[in-house]
Enzyme design. Structure first.
Site, mmCIF file in Angstrom:
data_model
loop_
_atom_site.group_PDB
_atom_site.id
_atom_site.type_symbol
_atom_site.label_atom_id
_atom_site.label_comp_id
_atom_site.label_asym_id
_atom_site.label_seq_id
_atom_site.Cartn_x
_atom_site.Cartn_y
_atom_site.Cartn_z
ATOM 1 C CE1 TYR B 189 5.195 -1.557 -2.906
ATOM 2 C CE2 TYR B 189 6.651 -3.436 -2.567
ATOM 3 C CZ TYR B 189 5.796 -2.714 -3.381
ATOM 4 O OH TYR B 189 5.543 -3.140 -4.663
ATOM 5 C CB CYS B 190 12.003 -2.013 -0.054
ATOM 6 S SG CYS B 190 12.456 -1.624 1.652
ATOM 7 N NE ARG B 191 16.373 -5.894 -0.695
ATOM 8 C CZ ARG B 191 17.247 -5.388 -1.568
ATOM 9 N NH1 ARG B 191 17.160 -5.686 -2.848
ATOM 10 N NH2 ARG B 191 18.202 -4.606 -1.171
ATOM 11 C CB CYS B 195 14.010 -3.820 3.212
ATOM 12 S SG CYS B 195 14.557 -3.077 1.682
ATOM 13 C CG PHE B 219 6.843 -8.334 -2.956
ATOM 14 C CD1 PHE B 219 5.595 -8.228 -3.566
ATOM 15 C CD2 PHE B 219 7.646 -9.419 -3.282
ATOM 16 C CE1 PHE B 219 5.164 -9.174 -4.479
ATOM 17 C CE2 PHE B 219 7.222 -10.370 -4.195
ATOM 18 C CZ PHE B 219 5.980 -10.250 -4.793
#
Lengths: 234, 234
Positions: B189-191, B195, B219
DNA sequence: TCTTCATTCAATAATTCATTTGAATAATAA
DNA sequence: TTATTATTCAAATGAATTATTGAATGAAGA
């Protein structure tokens, strides 16, 4: 300057990068929604498809100007067209256009004092003015008898309306009060959650002492929810 | 010209009218979202609050330019500020800012071929790349052991991350493959949903034959859903 | 106090946007 | 075909937006 490495590290990206590209696309869409006339056109198109001239009349702008705005929205993928004889008929695109607009509106209502003021100016007594939700209305329509009041202009009503609704355009409401059956609660609706027609109708009817509430949103949302629509019958 | 009376009838409206006023407000908000830099700033602020200079570094723009964009968003009510010593710290406003942006993004993905292409370019095999949903991940975290992989830069990770996540910034991933425990599925996962860090990570890891999927969003959405956050620990 | 630093402001040039005007296109009807 | 009607295009105007530069705040530390 916090930590340099993750920002300026091994990824300064060659061209615009897919990320920037995506943001540009999202921004283009937002800009396409960034004009009052275009939002008004979307509200109109949410009632049903229309020719350029009809839309121009509805929003009170020249045909040329309206055409430009419509084309801008078409480029952005917000609306689509078909030709019908010598007319070009515009309609909303298939995607979640109204959802995106609703997101904007919710944000505006939450964050902008000015919007709350404008909306608030149409509220009389917070409690009694609590709008009725779609599902609740649907349930009550099955058991009780309520008067469904559609305040939009006749031509929009003809394009589609809630089943059994009575159409009294707002500007005729005062003169046609007698048309409202007595003894039932009146549920007023119009073009959408921020359409002021139903706000004004509720104010007017409540001033006359009539039991009336507003549907939380309008005809397009009802139709989008697949809850049954009646067409025609002026 | 369809029916004249409802449109040009007794309601040509005196001033701008509350309706036009509302649309202007909505349009102002949309315009405030209508620039790639500002959307990028919102994405950054969704990770956590930041000073102007830090944000300028993140989006690769001058401090002055970044400041102007931030102020524009503040005027529109999208972000808020507080002072911390000689810094001004910006944060997202309380309202449903991310929901509004998500509405835009969904619309873009549905209606714009270009967006689908960019997103699609990161997909290898449709089926196996199906992203995992928040709730499913939460359930699996309770029973199985999966490797949660956070691909954001360290400074963003420090501001908050999923509980137990391992932070390997994308640009270090290839060099630190050994840090990934074997035998577990990796969830990257990221932003946020668009993302590209996690897209690229999935591509890279799948090329190495590792079992990996992407979390459907990032997140900020996890935190907004109130699903528990860990802070600090670089 | 004086200096430094982060941010904002002011002035600017380049670009894009909104609107109007009048001409061009495309479909229809005579 | 010609005339008519609805829409679009093209050009032109003024307004608004973006990015850059350098100067002006305002808080902190020497």
């Amino acid at each position: 300057m916090s930590s340099l490495s993750p920002t300026l590290g091994p990824a300064p990206i060659p061209g615009p990068g897919p990320k920037r590209q995506l943001f540009e696309q999202f921004a283009d869409l937002a800009r396409a929604l960034g004009h009052a006339h275009r939002l008004e056109l979307i509200e109109q198109l949410a009632q049903g498809e229309r020719s350029v001239e009809a839309l121009a009349g509805k929003i009170g702008q020249s045909v040329a100007n309206t055409s430009q705005h419509l084309q801008q929205m078409r480029r952005a993928g917000l609306v689509a067209t078909r030709r019908d004889g010598k007319r070009v008929i515009y309609r909303l695109a298939d995607g979640p256009v109204l959802e995106a607009v609703a997101g904007l509106q919710k944000l505006a209502e939450a964050n902008l004092a000015e919007v709350r003021e404008v909306v608030g100016a149409y509220f009389a007594g917070k409690d009694s003015m609590e709008p009725i939700r779609r599902e609740e209305l649907a349930a009550r329509l099955r058991t009780e008898s309520v008067t469904l009041l559609d305040l939009r202009p006749e031509d929009e009503f003809v394009l589609g309306h809630l089943p059994g609704a009575l159409n009294i355009p707002l500007d005729q409401l005062e003169a046609r009060l007698a048309d409202l059956p007595e003894g039932h609660e009146v549920i007023a609706y119009c073009r959408g959650p921020y359409c002021v027609l139903s706000f004004e109708a509720v104010a007017l009817l409540r001033a006359r002492g009539l039991p009336v509430r507003r549907l939380e949103d309008g005809f397009p949302e009802w139709r989008a929810a697949g809850m049954g629509v009646e067409v025609g019958q002026a």
